[in-house]
Design a protein around this motif. Sequence first.
Motif, mmCIF file in Angstrom:
data_model
loop_
_atom_site.group_PDB
_atom_site.id
_atom_site.type_symbol
_atom_site.label_atom_id
_atom_site.label_comp_id
_atom_site.label_asym_id
_atom_site.label_seq_id
_atom_site.Cartn_x
_atom_site.Cartn_y
_atom_site.Cartn_z
ATOM 1 N N GLU A 223 31.163 40.520 40.969
ATOM 2 C CA GLU A 223 32.282 40.199 40.103
ATOM 3 C C GLU A 223 33.044 38.982 40.629
ATOM 4 O O GLU A 223 33.364 38.897 41.815
ATOM 5 C CB GLU A 223 33.217 41.406 40.019
ATOM 6 N N ASP B 11 45.616 41.731 35.889
ATOM 7 C CA ASP B 11 46.659 41.348 34.934
ATOM 8 C C ASP B 11 46.723 42.316 33.765
ATOM 9 O O ASP B 11 47.817 42.701 33.309
ATOM 10 C CB ASP B 11 46.415 39.928 34.422
ATOM 11 N N GLU B 12 45.557 42.722 33.259
ATOM 12 C CA GLU B 12 45.523 43.675 32.148
ATOM 13 C C GLU B 12 46.116 45.021 32.570
ATOM 14 O O GLU B 12 46.851 45.657 31.803
ATOM 15 C CB GLU B 12 44.084 43.877 31.667
ATOM 16 N N ASN C 57 49.871 44.734 32.915
ATOM 17 C CA ASN C 57 50.455 44.617 31.578
ATOM 18 C C ASN C 57 50.482 45.975 30.885
ATOM 19 O O ASN C 57 51.472 46.321 30.207
ATOM 20 C CB ASN C 57 49.670 43.616 30.742
ATOM 21 N N PRO D 4 38.095 35.270 39.254
ATOM 22 C CA PRO D 4 38.857 35.222 37.989
ATOM 23 C C PRO D 4 38.711 36.494 37.167
ATOM 24 O O PRO D 4 39.671 36.964 36.549
ATOM 25 C CB PRO D 4 38.265 34.010 37.272
ATOM 26 N N GLU D 5 37.512 37.090 37.148
ATOM 27 C CA GLU D 5 37.297 38.317 36.375
ATOM 28 C C GLU D 5 38.104 39.464 36.970
ATOM 29 O O GLU D 5 38.707 40.262 36.243
ATOM 30 C CB GLU D 5 35.810 38.662 36.362
ATOM 31 N N ARG D 6 38.131 39.528 38.282
ATOM 32 C CA ARG D 6 38.905 40.593 38.923
ATOM 33 C C ARG D 6 40.392 40.399 38.665
ATOM 34 O O ARG D 6 41.118 41.358 38.409
ATOM 35 C CB ARG D 6 38.629 40.582 40.433
ATOM 36 N N GLN D 7 40.864 39.159 38.724
ATOM 37 C CA GLN D 7 42.270 38.885 38.465
ATOM 38 C C GLN D 7 42.638 39.240 37.037
ATOM 39 O O GLN D 7 43.741 39.721 36.766
ATOM 40 C CB GLN D 7 42.579 37.418 38.739
ATOM 41 N N ARG D 8 41.704 38.993 36.104
ATOM 42 C CA ARG D 8 41.961 39.349 34.701
ATOM 43 C C ARG D 8 42.166 40.858 34.568
ATOM 44 O O ARG D 8 43.059 41.303 33.845
ATOM 45 C CB ARG D 8 40.785 38.897 33.832
ATOM 46 N N LYS D 9 41.355 41.651 35.277
ATOM 47 C CA LYS D 9 41.502 43.103 35.226
ATOM 48 C C LYS D 9 42.864 43.534 35.799
ATOM 49 O O LYS D 9 43.515 44.442 35.266
ATOM 50 C CB LYS D 9 40.374 43.777 36.008
#
Length: 519
Positions: free
Chosen positions: A63, A73-74, A77, A66-71
């Motif tokens: 992974e 952030d989601e 949120n 950036p993909e891990r950071q997106r998770k």
Amino acid sequence: MDRISELPEPILQQILSLLPMKQGLQTSVLSKRWRHVWTNFPVLEFDRTFFDAKISNRSDTRESIPERQRKIDELFNFVEQTLLIHRNLKGIRRFTLEISFHDPELASLFDRWIGYLLESNVYELKLGILVLRNGEWYNLPGAVLAAKSVTMLTLSYCKLRLPYSDIKLLSLKKLSLVDVYIEDEIFQNLVARCPMIEDMNLSGCCGLKSFEVFGLLKLKSVEVKNNRELEKVEMQALNLQSFEYSGRYKPCEINLVPCKSLKTLKLCMAAITDEWFHDHFSEFPLLENLALSDCRMLESIRISSHHLKRLLLCRCDFLVEVEIDAPSLCSFKYNGDTIPFSLNSPALLQSDIHFCLSVIDTAWYVQMIEFLSKFNHSEVLTLQSITGKNMVVPNELRESLLPPLYNVKHLKLKIHKPLMSCATEELVDSLLWISPHPETLFIESGFGTKTFKFIYKKLTERGEDSCGCRSVPIICWRHCLQEIEVENVSEAEERNKLTKFFWENAKILERIDGLDSEL
């Protein structure tokens, strides 16, 4: 047909309460009804299990960052949106947030979340926010200590720092501070402004040198454990019923004399002296439970109480003499050496004895037998041993001494290192000398618990006295054992040896169940 969704909302919320947070969240996508139930569910628990399942994802090393950071952030949120919804409905009753973080900018995010919680009039609040940067703490927002709705507050890994100008937890009943940084002044302000508090726990805290409590009339229970800088404990709580202290073998002044209603006192690694114990114990006329562990300054103590029911003396290595006069005592546990021991406790039902081994010689066995004789009236007695070998009394002593436990009905031996233990028949032979007429005998080890149940025939004459037991107040097992039921003896060699032992030694034995029926 989805009949579960038609159930009343309180039942659906009960179902959610039985699910982990992750599974509870997943129900919100089942239907509008479930989404409504989730939105109004008053319990939110975002613990480490919840965050690790979403963030860590160690199983997928491919992974990208950036993909891990997106998770992440989601996830954050989602937590924020959930809190906003519940804040508007003022619908959070119990909330847990347990998380570790490196980025100092996240502290402001957690501050905001906590603000939403307080606006929702949360009742039970548990916060464990760990900063993974050496020497740093998460600074708890001051508003938490002015939350009028909070009845239960648990804080971990954060720092309570001055100034907190408006501490007023008017509804707080239970306070737990674990691995928290808190100094004397703020602690005194905190407890002074919690008039309804009933239960208090401080464990592993830094900064606190003086634990002083005055005038809290509703305070019933206090635990003070492993607070590394603590130098003084002063309790003036007239209705306090339970006090537990665990130190670090460091001097700490403890004063509990004003606590006249105390029923439970547990002290571990406390630097208390004989004089301290005498002066305090006499002030607790209602004490029912007493536990002294690793109190290495105690040498000679006398315990006299008509209310004491449970007593534990464990690893107080420098004790040389104990005198107990407790007519209501029903449970006693001891871990230590074979010391001069006086016991007046006619109501004693259960005893648990673990001898700390020193030099095992003839003198030690004589002292052990004398020590055990004090517990002859105990109905259930448990002996604990590292290998069990010290429970095999030499034959020459059996011929010259009286068995110490001839009135004990249920005897158990717990062996901590079974691979170093002696043969089962040797243990049984010795244990049936120590307690010559038990109803049950248990030998517990890492391989399970071997159980022996005995049925005796009533006899008035011993017959031939080949075992030398004429001086014993009751007829020993050899003369009156009629039936044996054995459980959990599975190895063939062990079964054969036990069978041979019982048939050769029991004079009128008629039946053995669970072993070979004959030689």
